[in-house]
Enzyme design. Structure first.
Site, PDB file in Angstrom:
ATOM      1  CE  LYS A 145     -20.831   4.724   3.291  1.00  0.00           C
ATOM      2  NZ  LYS A 145     -20.125   5.244   4.460  1.00  0.00           N
ATOM      3  CD  GLN A 166     -18.543   3.777   7.486  1.00  0.00           C
ATOM      4  OE1 GLN A 166     -18.546   3.773   6.259  1.00  0.00           O
ATOM      5  NE2 GLN A 166     -19.481   4.387   8.194  1.00  0.00           N
ATOM      6  CG  ASP A 195     -17.322  10.479   3.669  1.00  0.00           C
ATOM      7  OD1 ASP A 195     -18.459  10.386   3.177  1.00  0.00           O
ATOM      8  OD2 ASP A 195     -16.884   9.722   4.560  1.00  0.00           O
TER       9      ASP A 195
END
Ligand code: NAP
Length: 294
Positions: free
Chosen positions: A54, A98, A121
């Protein structure tokens, strides 16, 4: 008939080129540099490689990216304080924690603490609620990537029978919601299957589009699908190790056999996977635009 291969690698590459141009324009015309922070707790190797990928992608697109790696014993309180710090940091437009988090940390509490305007997200309840209502919001990255793949491959979804296998919060439920919305890559008739579904084959056999997000290698076989089906395979299953020590991956669909019946199919790897990170970048750029009233 051998299916058209819907390449996530190629589609992601095209979207990244578009984003690169958009990021450069934001900087040149508005002096805005989108900023993303990734927060990793612990040393899980898979999570480490996802976070590294990422940050590498962000960097390649000209997005400012910061990576914070915390000790596996980090308290929930300390993690919440860090999220708050980035909520208040004007240079950061997107915050990604994460998952999964260590067991002693309440994931829901942490996701709820992210400012919804920085929730790139798309997991915050505010964004999930807006998505269900069909309002403007950050879409969760994997379903967002599936919509882009379908649209750019020219797959007609309006009126299509779409059968989704898997009802997770990150893939199955959101893609079901998105594809029944009155929107591009939407207007479909949705069937959502899971472990309690009776006679899954009967559902699969009448599907115009199958989306598999299960986590069981090669579970969907050629005798379960009709000729001309479009298949989006989200599954990523490790089925062995190559001589060079690399993981050998397979999807949830028996690719070699199903591609002989399907009209179009995504491969694993190189299908949905590359799209997920790309949509995170797209959401980060969107967040930067919104934060600057653009
Ligand atoms: P998950 O949370 O483990 O959910 C799996 C779903 O599949 C559950 O709803 C489960 O049903 C259902 N299921 C499991 N076995 C089944 C069976 N035999 N028959 C019917 N349904 C069954 O999975 P996830 O997080 O959505 O991930 C699914 C797969 O996609 C995994 O391989 C994951 O690695 C992959 N993935 C890939 C990406 C990407 O970017 N490419 C992103 C996310 C996930 P119940 O609810 O009844 O248990």
């Amino acid at each position: 008939m051998s299916a058209k291969i819907i390449s996530g690698t190629e589609t992601a590459k095209a979207i990244r080129e578009e984003l690169k141009v958009e990021v450069a324009e934001l900087k040149e015309k508005h002096d805005v540099v989108p900023g993303l922070v990734t927060i990793l707790v612990g040393e899980d190797p898979a999570s480490q490689s996802y976070v590294a990928a990422k940050n590498k992608t962000a960097h390649a697109l000209g997005i400012h990216s910061e990576q914070v790696t915390l000790d596996v014993d980090t308290s929930e309180e300390d993690l919440l304080a860090l999220v708050k710090k980035y909520n208040d940091d004007a240079q950061i437009n997107g915050i990604l924690v994460q998952l999964p988090l260590p067991k002693h940390i309440n994931e829901g509490k942490v996701l709820d603490a992210i400012d919804p305007t920085k929730d790139v997200d798309g997991f915050h309840p505010v964004n999930v609620g807006k998505m269900v209502l069909g309002e403007q919001c950050f879409l969760p990255c994997t379903p967002h990537g599936i919509l882009e793949l379908l649209t750019r491959a020219g797959v007609e979804t309006s009126g299509a029978e779409v059968v989704i296998v898997g009802r997770s919060n990150i893939v199955g439920k959101p893609i079901a919601n998105l594809m029944l919305q009155k929107r591009d890559a939407g207007n479909a008739t949705i069937t959502l299957c899971h472990t309690r579904t009776k006679d899954m084959t009967a559902h699969l056999k009448r599907a115009d589009i199958i989306i598999a997000a299960v986590g069981v290698a090669n579970m969907i076989t050629a005798d379960q699908v009709k000729d001309g089906v479009v298949v989006i395979d989200v599954g990523v299953n490790r089925v062995g190790v190559s001589k060079t020590g690399k993981a050998i991956l397979a999807g949830d669909v028996d690719f070699d056999a199903v591609k002989e019946k399907a009209a179009a199919i995504t491969p694993v790897p190189g299908g949905v996977g590359p799209m997920t990170i790309t949509m995170l970048m797209k959401n980060t750029v969107q967040a930067a635009r919104q934060a600057n009233g653009l």
